[in-house]
Design an enzyme around this catalytic site. Sequence first.
Site, PDB file in Angstrom:
ATOM      1  N   GLU A   1       0.837  -1.221   0.000  1.00 40.19           N
ATOM      2  CA  GLU A   1       0.000   0.000   0.000  1.00 40.19           C
ATOM      3  C   GLU A   1       0.865   1.261   0.000  1.00 40.19           C
ATOM      4  OE1 GLU A   1      -1.210   1.808   3.414  1.00 40.19           O
ATOM      5  OE2 GLU A   1      -0.748   0.172   4.780  1.00 40.19           O
TER       6      GLU A   1
ATOM      7  N   LYS B   1      -3.537  -1.496  14.104  1.00 39.17           N
ATOM      8  CA  LYS B   1      -2.718  -0.436  14.672  1.00 39.17           C
ATOM      9  C   LYS B   1      -2.982  -0.315  16.170  1.00 39.17           C
ATOM     10  CE  LYS B   1      -4.632   2.148  11.592  1.00 39.17           C
ATOM     11  NZ  LYS B   1      -5.068   3.300  10.797  1.00 39.17           N
TER      12      LYS B   1
END
Length: 285
Positions: A8, A140
């Site tokens: 990404e 995350k």
Amino acid sequence: MSCDVALESTVIAHGLPSPYNLQTALSMEDIVRSTGSCPRTVGIVEGEIIVGLTQEQIELFSSCNKVVKAATSEIPLVCALKMTAATTVSATVRLASQAGISVMATGGIGGVHRDIQWDVSQDIIELSRTQMLVVSSGVKSILDMGRTLEFLETFGVTVVGYRTKCFPAFHSRQSPYEIPFSIDTPEEAAMVLAKKRQTRIPGSVLLVNPVPEEDEIPFAEVEEYVIRASDEAIQEGVFGKKLTPYLLKRLNELSDGKTLKANVSLLKNNAELAGRIARVIENGS
Ligand code: PSU
Ligand code: MN
């Protein structure tokens, strides 16, 4: 089947600070090549979808502050308006899958944020509808892990640990959450994806690969930083797309660079595992 690995570009444009963003993006590509697979970093340049950015384009993503962040729903907009956009996990999974790629590596996927404001990443929705094997180090650490795991379950994302039965917390190998299933080899990973395809179950396999031991930060320590940074974000009125980049930057400052070191290390480690898995898939598992 190709042995391509999608990477990404949001982590380059909005996740890591310069010059670490460019260095890491290029090393991830080199690491994928060293496994015998082919890296394809995904992004949108002046409205054109690119699955396999050139080095020059990667440099542009790491240095230009006009690069916006695009999730799947924003792909048509940035294309129509001829904008340059970094793709998040959701957009990358979608575009890479359409290009025939079945493996992707990232750092951590988006999920359910901790703050009071309702904020759930499109990453999970995309992972529920597009078949891909995504290697990440969990979600995350700035997120609400428990709620994110519940969301992954609700949306039918197949979650499996790589040599771990503990759901890794991005910067830490440990967390209070267990995963019922774990695998030990790239061959088994390829098999799980193959079975998901054979049984025509939509959605991705999320393979969670803990950060290398030498770069991990204890769970309780990261929690302290995250709580502080999240409080500051609320006070400063930061939310939406800006929240993740803001929190990552603050964590790096509060930890004296330790979170950045862990982030870079896990990204490279995930690129390597994804490269190895793509090779197995290419060789016809
Ligand atoms: N993890 C990181 N850095 C990042 C991201 C994840 O360590 O920059 C990016 C990924 O591209 C992910 C996105 O898809 O953040 C999720 O953003 P949001 O929470 O706004 O959906
Ligand atoms: Mn969000």
